[in-house]
Design a protein around this motif. Structure first.
Motif, short mmCIF file in Angstrom:
data_model
loop_
_atom_site.label_atom_id
_atom_site.label_comp_id
_atom_site.label_asym_id
_atom_site.label_seq_id
_atom_site.Cartn_x
_atom_site.Cartn_y
_atom_site.Cartn_z
N ALA A 1 32.94 49.14 19.36
CA ALA A 1 32.12 49.92 20.29
C ALA A 1 30.91 50.56 19.61
N ILE A 2 30.85 50.52 18.27
CA ILE A 2 29.74 51.13 17.54
C ILE A 2 28.57 50.15 17.49
N ASP A 3 27.39 50.65 17.78
CA ASP A 3 26.18 49.83 17.80
C ASP A 3 25.86 49.33 16.39
N THR A 4 25.74 48.01 16.22
CA THR A 4 25.48 47.43 14.89
C THR A 4 24.08 47.80 14.38
N GLU A 5 23.16 48.16 15.29
CA GLU A 5 21.81 48.53 14.85
C GLU A 5 21.83 49.79 13.99
N LEU A 6 22.82 50.65 14.21
CA LEU A 6 22.94 51.85 13.39
C LEU A 6 23.20 51.49 11.93
N TYR A 7 24.06 50.50 11.71
CA TYR A 7 24.34 50.06 10.34
C TYR A 7 23.11 49.42 9.71
N LEU B 1 43.77 49.60 18.11
CA LEU B 1 42.90 50.60 18.73
C LEU B 1 41.71 50.96 17.83
N LEU B 2 41.91 50.99 16.52
CA LEU B 2 40.78 51.26 15.62
C LEU B 2 39.80 50.09 15.63
N LEU B 3 40.30 48.87 15.76
CA LEU B 3 39.41 47.71 15.85
C LEU B 3 38.58 47.79 17.13
N ALA B 4 39.21 48.23 18.23
CA ALA B 4 38.46 48.42 19.47
C ALA B 4 37.38 49.48 19.30
#
Length: 653
Positions: free
Chosen positions: A207-213, A200-203
């Motif tokens: 879901a987090i946008d890679t552009e933020l990183y 569930l943590l991998l899911a």
């Protein structure tokens, strides 16, 4: 007016009163006839086998049974008052709190670490992900027996490893020493629970946008800062739901501990659920036993309320609902979460600053320029991959060793096991344990019982869940919202709170020690989850397809059977696999409700092979391997459907 009436005859006729059918529809909803028919099995199940037993447990907890006169006496709240001066109860509650806190903390940290490693660029990532999920599909009885064998001070594999590494100088009784037993079972619970957190943590990470990183890295944020200010806030919802779900299941753990230690030694691992069983079923003191089980009901009610808030929260419902959510309990826990993260990450921030200073000094010494990196981008990427693999290797060993131990032990002779010959490899390998198990024990009968009960329970549960989920997502009827909430509550309600009144209910019905006892009670924990998952899937199917069919003359039932169900086949397979796996692994209800050897399922049959201190390790490991194989085959066949069902329906439904 007369002229208008003559011009328009409709005005001259008096208005007919609203028909009775339209009035009923106005009150009960447009689709009430077929909707109530669809949800009737679910309502009967919840009312008769979940809510009524729960009410019965409350009533029962205010009584005591006099063994001399055979009378049941009302004592009010006296059973609860006695708990808080009862040393056994206070010890069991302390054990439960310690067990839950340490298990949850270690599972979260380990699960998050594995999830982040698997989310990064890594070779063989799919294979590694599948390996990390293996403990989840192993039946609870197999987990307990495997680790009990590993921990065994005479024949186990842990003591030789630690002695060989120089960490201990003599064999330790991991489950027989009161100072080591609780920590030992916590380690097993962590092993069993890692896949749930990882999945569930991998899911949530995906879901987090890679552009933020990328933006944060451009702005100079280091890895710790990116994790602290992007990853954790972006996963706050998932983290809270996972922690609450795991807290409920861990706090109410019964089978794993009971199978490994029975609550011993000297009560060191006796959780409140085991004490409730001992009082109610072991000593036939139903009132005090029910009071022990229900003493944690207020805590469970609070946690279920929180989960209901978060699991039913929908990003699409903005405005007042979202504002209320933020200003209410969500904001309160958000502040606690932020404060906790600031405290936890302070040492990591300091450590990261120290590493950066060391890195700058290293760059200055090796390149003469602090702005010039020591390694090229390709080199840094390779170093990162190697570092992640090195972090993953110890966890992989921890995950895989019990499987290796079960396999090699099952191929040893009894002499090899008892005389500790060739501890970590069968020499020579033999099938004698399997022959003894298949031809000289009731194993095949237990296997047939498990297949029968699991298959029938799955069919019944999926059928009831599909009807109810469809009605709740497609039909308009009075009580739909209340029923949805009730399903969520029953999905989260621990079995330890209702197994005592269920025992009495089944006794009154004459179903104790029969297949009917299991086929009646297994849907109580299978149907709510299956319904919750299917609700999420049915919502994703376009309603226009059914409407088009009904315009062409199809009935609602025809549209459900011929259009919706075929489109929901992946979801149905997902919940069917989940239901079969849980019915196949179930221990508590089968242990309490079945006493005849001819009706035992595999978990109870394998537990009965242990007689006192005599443990036929070879046969037990062979039986454990054969018990795990059917579930493993099903899981491998439809892994993507099962994972999809858990991540889409169970958490977000």
């Amino acid at each position: 007016m007369v002229d208008q009436a003559q011009a328009n005859p409709a005005l001259a006729r008096p208005m007919r009163p609203m028909s009775m059918m339209r009035r009923i529809q106005g009150v009960l909803g447009r689709d009430w006839k077929i909707a109530y028919l669809f949800v009737l099995p679910m309502v009967l199940l919840m009312a008769g086998l979940i809510f009524w037993p729960f009410i019965s447990a409350i009533l029962m907890s205010t009584t005591t049974f006099n063994f001399l006169t055979g009378d049941t006496n009302q004592v009010g709240l006296r059973n609860y008052e006695r708990l808080y001066v009862n040393s056994d109860y206070l010890l069991s509650l302390t054990n439960t709190i310690n067990f839950t806190f340490w298990s949850l903390s270690i599972k979260f940290v380990t699960g998050m670490t594995i999830a982040m490693i698997l989310h990064s660029k890594l070779p063989w990532r799919n294979l590694l992900s599948a390996i990390m999920l293996l403990p989840w599909i192993v039946p609870e009885i197999v987990t307990a027996l495997a680790w009990k064998s590993i921990y065994d001070p005479l024949f186990g594999g842990l003591n030789p490893i630690l002695q060989g590494a120089g960490l201990i100088d003599k064999p330790l009784g991991w489950l027989s020493d009161s100072n080591l037993a609780l920590g030992s079972v916590i380690a097993v619970n962590v092993w069993k629970g890692i896949p749930f957190f990882t999945l569930l943590l991998l899911a949530g990470l995906k879901a987090i946008d890679t552009e933020l990183y990328e933006s944060a890295e451009v702005d100079g944020a280091n890895a710790v800062q990116r994790f602290r200010y992007i990853t954790l806030p972006g996963m706050r919802y998932v983290i809270l739901v996972v922690l609450l779900l795991s807290f409920i299941s861990t706090f109410n753990q019964f089978g794993l501990i009971f199978l490994m230690t029975g609550g011993g030694p000297s009560g060191a691992t006796r959780l409140y659920s085991i004490l409730a069983y001992e009082k109610a079923i072991g000593s036939l003191q139903y009132g005090p036993g029910s009071a022990i089980a229900l003493s944690v009901a207020p805590l469970m009610a609070f946690l279920i309320y929180l989960l209901a808030k978060y699991m039913r929260y929908d990003e699409r419902s903005a405005g007042v609902a979202k504002k209320g959510f933020n200003l209410g309990i969500g904001k309160f826990f958000g502040r606690i979460f932020t404060f906790a993260m600031d405290v936890i990450f302070w040492p990591f921030t300091m450590l990261n600053i120290a590493f950066e200073k060391v890195g700058l000094a290293l760059r200055q010494r090796l390149t003469g320029n602090t702005a010039k990196p020591v390694f090229k981008p390709e080199g840094r990427e390779r170093i990162g991959v190697v570092t992640r693999l090195l972090l993953l290797i110890p966890i992989m060993i921890f995950v895989l060793f019990p499987f290796y131990w079960v396999i090699i032990t099952s191929f040893k002779t009894t002499t090899q096991i008892s005389q500790r010959e060739s501890i970590f490899w069968p020499s020579p390998a033999t099938l004698s344990q399997y022959e003894q198990l298949v031809f000289n024990s009731p194993f095949l009968m237990w296997l047939g019982n498990s297949l029968l009960v699991a298959a029938l329970s799955t069919i019944i549960s999926v059928a009831i869940a599909a009807l109810a989920a469809y009605a709740l997502t497609r039909l308009k009827f009075l009580g739909a919202g209340l029923l949805t909430t009730a399903i969520l509550i029953t999905y989260l309600l621990p079995g330890t709170l209702i197994f005592i009144p269920l025992y009495q209910t089944l006794s009154d019905m004459g179903l104790i020690n029969s297949y009917g006892a299991l086929l009646t009670t297994y849907p109580t924990f299978l149907v709510p989850f299956a319904t919750w998952v299917l609700i999420g899937y049915f919502r994703s199917i376009p309603v226009e397809l059914e409407e088009a069919a009904m315009i062409d003359g199809a009935s609602r039932l025809y549209a459900f059977i011929r259009i919706t169900l075929p489109l929901a086949a992946p979801a149905l397979l997902s919940v069917a696999l989940f239901a079969f796996t849980n019915a196949w692994n179930e221990f508590l209800f089968a242990f309490v409700f079945i006493t005849s050897e001819s009706l035992r399922t595999l978990p109870i049959g394998l537990q009965s092979m242990v007689v006192g201190d005599i443990l036929p390790w070879g046969e037990l490991m062979a039986a454990s391997l054969l018990t795990a194989i059917p579930v493993a085959i099903l899981y491998m066949y439809a892994q993507r459907f099962l994972v999809g069902g858990l991540t889409v329906g169970a958490v977000k439904g």
